[in-house]
Design an enzyme around this catalytic site. Structure first.
Site, PDB file in Angstrom:
ATOM      1  N   GLU A   1      -9.063  -2.698 -11.669  1.00  0.00           N
ATOM      2  CA  GLU A   1      -7.788  -3.206 -12.205  1.00  0.00           C
ATOM      3  C   GLU A   1      -7.666  -4.728 -12.066  1.00  0.00           C
ATOM      4  O   GLU A   1      -6.674  -5.235 -11.533  1.00  0.00           O
ATOM      5  CB  GLU A   1      -6.608  -2.512 -11.519  1.00  0.00           C
ATOM      6  CG  GLU A   1      -6.531  -1.043 -11.847  1.00  0.00           C
ATOM      7  CD  GLU A   1      -5.241  -0.341 -11.395  1.00  0.00           C
ATOM      8  OE1 GLU A   1      -4.450  -0.945 -10.641  1.00  0.00           O
ATOM      9  OE2 GLU A   1      -5.028   0.814 -11.800  1.00  0.00           O
TER      10      GLU A   1
ATOM     11  N   GLU B   1      -8.934   6.574 -13.461  1.00  0.00           N
ATOM     12  CA  GLU B   1      -7.740   6.939 -12.681  1.00  0.00           C
ATOM     13  C   GLU B   1      -6.730   7.529 -13.645  1.00  0.00           C
ATOM     14  O   GLU B   1      -6.308   6.860 -14.594  1.00  0.00           O
ATOM     15  CB  GLU B   1      -7.113   5.723 -11.991  1.00  0.00           C
ATOM     16  CG  GLU B   1      -7.873   5.238 -10.783  1.00  0.00           C
ATOM     17  CD  GLU B   1      -7.163   4.119 -10.034  1.00  0.00           C
ATOM     18  OE1 GLU B   1      -5.916   4.136  -9.952  1.00  0.00           O
ATOM     19  OE2 GLU B   1      -7.872   3.227  -9.544  1.00  0.00           O
TER      20      GLU B   1
HETATM   21  O1  AHR Z   1      -4.530   5.374  -7.092  1.00  0.00           O
HETATM   22  C1  AHR Z   1      -3.640   4.483  -6.512  1.00  0.00           C
HETATM   23  C2  AHR Z   1      -3.802   3.061  -7.025  1.00  0.00           C
HETATM   24  O2  AHR Z   1      -3.421   3.023  -8.362  1.00  0.00           O
HETATM   25  C3  AHR Z   1      -5.190   2.493  -7.032  1.00  0.00           C
HETATM   26  O3  AHR Z   1      -5.536   1.920  -5.828  1.00  0.00           O
HETATM   27  C4  AHR Z   1      -5.111   1.439  -8.099  1.00  0.00           C
HETATM   28  O4  AHR Z   1      -6.344   1.213  -8.709  1.00  0.00           O
HETATM   29  C5  AHR Z   1      -4.053   1.951  -9.044  1.00  0.00           C
HETATM   30  O5  AHR Z   1      -3.118   0.984  -9.332  1.00  0.00           O
END
Ligand code: AHR
Length: 705
Positions: free
Chosen positions: A173, A292
């Site tokens: 990210e 994610e």
């Molecule tokens: O999964 C929780 C968080 O969400 C992770 O650390 C990040 O990559 C995202 O913003």
């Protein structure tokens, strides 16, 4: 009830599914690692300190890859802190989650554990506070066989063989201002390209994912991907995207349709990749890594800057409901539908932190509701995705606009030819029936139907239950957690010693009362009486109430006026079972019900029959101890139901009416309510032997008399 239809045609494949679509994610965050997968001193800990109970659930979940070690955590992480003797590893501040990182788990520990649960690691490198050098040394440590400083260090740390880590994330990210070492698209693009170049020189066989957008609403979305890919196109294989969803302001209709948004996000990223492909005159395609995704109630998170410093704190341990499980199921359908371009998926995260698995320090581990759609899709979603053409109703949602109520996809197992349909009903108010046209699939017959549902859309699974989950998507028929059913004239239920219903602390009891209008005002009153086991006395077995159906097509009944009718239904017992009682259930037209057990060897036993059913006096027949049917798993319970819609039936309010299925007393239904207790094979054999011995004794005694 809504009606929908769809056609399946094996001649219209979308793509084969990359099994890595069903990955998950382990971050050094909250209690995902510490007291999640790793808890030395726990009664279930193995010699390395990893929890066996959690590992078993991870295997059951079915996650071929696990992304590690972050997440935001990776952007401030020194991977070298996590190797070598545990007592010499430094304790550090983790700036991403305001936590103390003990480094008791590091790359060697994780890779070893990962292998043990049947997964492969997807490793992320730190492009926040570090860069090319730390990335290439970590890769050398992991994948180079021997004879160099880093590879020999791995060997001296106990791993002679290289790990062969195939998949790598170039940071996490990096578009997010919350990220330690956040960068502009141009800055990140350069760093990602140079890191990729160096890493490929260390090991040309690896696959690389560049960071895309953290979510679709990022102001840089679209432009970020284009800039990054223009710089890295020939050096990387995937671009990432992250997406989390939650219910906002009680708008459940929009929440249930979030997959529409997910579809759009995926399709927009595909379009950007292909735009860069065209403008850069590239030949290969960049695929997507959705590394994610999940339901996450982000609005409940106070923000990292408001957290108190702590070691393995409880962070974002969202408890998931049945509704969340439906949304997760739908997001999985969306991923499958895009299997031609989405090759990697990681449900974020694996344990405790917005996770399908929860664990308590020193306590139990359990499956959250979202575990079930994930495990089922991972199990049955391997093979080739087929295009499904569905027609059906739509409805209007505040956020997503007009959406189809049915969302569906199909996957063919390329070895067996079996086709699995994955479908969700996005309407909370109405059931949905779907006709499937299989004419293009000669030879295909319908097999198993697994429905994930619960009467309470807010129901959750809690770790206090020592029995199976309340919401066990794999078997809502055989393991429904219903306390009891009562009908006019019924006496009571009886649980034999050592058995009972499970009521966990804090659990709600919901009542479903069917009241029939009689044309005058009356006051209704209901009471419930529950006898608890004494404190310290634990029943050994949980008793489940099953409504064995007497109707072959779910909720479809057709009883013409002035006629008799008959229906039958079949239910497979998936476990060895003892049946405690028989309580036939009909409404006003019910006449007779027979329950037959068809054993796996083909033999049949009539286990109960009621020939003169009376709606005004429903009896619960409780078997004597030795007569209670003891049946092996695989037995089919066959319920036959007869209806009398003529004037000969004294309870019939109007023989000239057509009668269909329904909850109203003037509608009809048919099932056999039976309490069932399950036994494993050893227990079943023991019980059977006891019964046989008793039977022999009785016969001997009879002979002597
Ligand atoms: O999964 C929780 C968080 O969400 C992770 O650390 C990040 O990559 C995202 O913003």
């Amino acid at each position: 009830m809504h009606q929908a239809a769809l056609t399946i045609d094996p001649a219209l494949p979308v793509s084969t599914v990359d099994p890595r679509l069903f990955g998950s994610f382990v971050e050094h965050m909250g209690r995902c690692v510490y007291t999640g997968i790793y808890e030395p001193g726990h009664p279930q800990a193995d010699a390395d300190g990893f929890r066996r109970d959690v590992a078993d659930l991870v295997r059951e979940l079915g996650v071929p890859i696990l992304r590690y070690p972050g997440g935001n955590f990776v952007s401030g992480y020194n991977w070298e802190d996590g190797i070598g003797p545990r007592d010499q590893r430094p304790r550090r501040l983790d700036l991403a989650w305001r936590s103390i990182e003990s480094n008791q788990v590091g790359v060697d520990d994780f890779v070893g554990w990962c292998k043990g649960v049947g997964s492969a690691p997807m490793m992320a490198v730190n492009l926040g506070t570090r860069g090319v050098d730390a990335a290439r040394t970590l890769l050398e440590y992991c994948n180079h066989p021997s004879g160099t400083y880093w590879s020999d260090l791995r060997r001296s740390n106990g791993s002679p063989e290289p790990y062969g880590v195939k998949l790598w994330c170039l940071g996490n990210e990096m578009d997010g201002p919350w990220q330690i070492g956040h960068k502009t698209a141009g800055e990140y693009a350069r760093l990602a390209a140079e890191t990729a170049k160096a890493m490929r020189r260390v090991d040309p066989s690896i696959e690389l994912a560049a960071c895309g957008s953290s979510h679709q609403r990022m102001p840089t979305f679209g432009g970020w991907e284009a800039t990054v890919l223009e710089e890295t196109y020939d050096l990387v294989d995937y671009i990432s995207l992250h997406s989390y969803y939650e219910e906002v302001g009680g708008d459940r209709d929009s929440f249930l349709a979030r997959a529409v948004d997910f579809d759009r996000f995926i399709e927009a990223v595909v379009a950007t990749c292909d735009h860069v492909r065209a403008t850069g005159r590239h030949t290969k395609r960049i695929n997507l890594s959705v590394d994610e995704w999940n339901v996450w109630f982000q609005s409940r998170f106070p923000g990292e800057e408001n957290l108190a410093w702590g070691e393995a704190p409880r962070l974002i341990e969202d408890t998931y409901s049945v509704t969340d499980a439906v949304v997760v199921g739908n997001l999985l359908i969306s991923l499958l539908r895009h299997a031609d371009r989405v090759k990697i998926g990681c449900l974020a995260q694996l344990v405790n932190v917005i996770a399908p698995i929860r664990s308590e320090p020193g306590g139990t581990a359990w499956r959250q509701t979202i575990f079930h759609p994930f495990a089922l899709t991972s199990k049955y979603g391997r093979g080739t995705v087929l295009r499904t053409e569905a027609t059906g109703p739509t409805h209007e949602t505040p956020e997503q606009g007009e959406v189809p109520i049915l969302d569906v996809t199909a996957v063919r197992d390329d070895e067996s030819g079996a086709v699995t349909l994955f479908a969700v009903n996005r309407d909370q108010r109405s059931e949905l029936q779907c006709e499937v046209d299989l004419r293009a699939c000669p030879g295909l017959v319908s097999g198993e139907h697994v429905a994930i549902s619960d009467a309470d859309p807010d129901a959750v699974n809690t770790g206090t239950a020592n029995g199976p989950d309340r919401f066990a998507g794999d078997d809502p028929v055989n393991r429904r957690p219903q306390l009891m059913e009562w009908a006019i004239g019924k006496g009571y239920d009886l649980y034999r010693p050592g058995t009972g219903k499970l009521l966990v602390p804090g659990e709600k009891i919901s009542w479903d009362q069917h009241i029939h209008a009689v044309g005058e005002e009356v006051t209704g009153g209901s009471e419930i009486g529950i006898w608890f086991y004494k404190k310290g006395e634990e029943p050994k077995k949980r008793s489940y109430l099953i409504g064995f159906t007497g109707i072959d097509r779910t909720k479809m009944l057709d009883i013409p006026p002035n006629s008799m009718a008959m229906t039958e239904g079949f239910t497979v017992l998936k476990e060895n079972a003892l049946i405690e009682n028989f309580q036939p259930h009909f409404h006003l037209r019910g006449k007779s019900m027979q329950v037959e057990a068809i054993l796996p060897d083909g033999s049949r036993q009539i286990i109960s029959y009621v020939g003169n059913f009376n709606f005004n006096w429903m009896t619960n027949y409780i078997y004597d101890d030795d007569a209670a049917p003891l049946l092996p798993k695989g037995t089919v319970i066959h319920v036959s139901a007869w209806y009398d819609n003529t004037k000969a039936n004294k309870n019939n309010p109007d023989p000239d009416q057509w009668v269909g299925y329904g909850d109203r007393t003037v509608d009809e239904m048919a099932h056999a309510w039976m309490n069932v207790v399950y036994f494993n094979d050893a227990e079943y054999k023991e019980l059977l032997a006891e019964r046989k011995a008793k039977a022999v004794k009785t016969t001997d005694n009879e002979k002597q008399q």
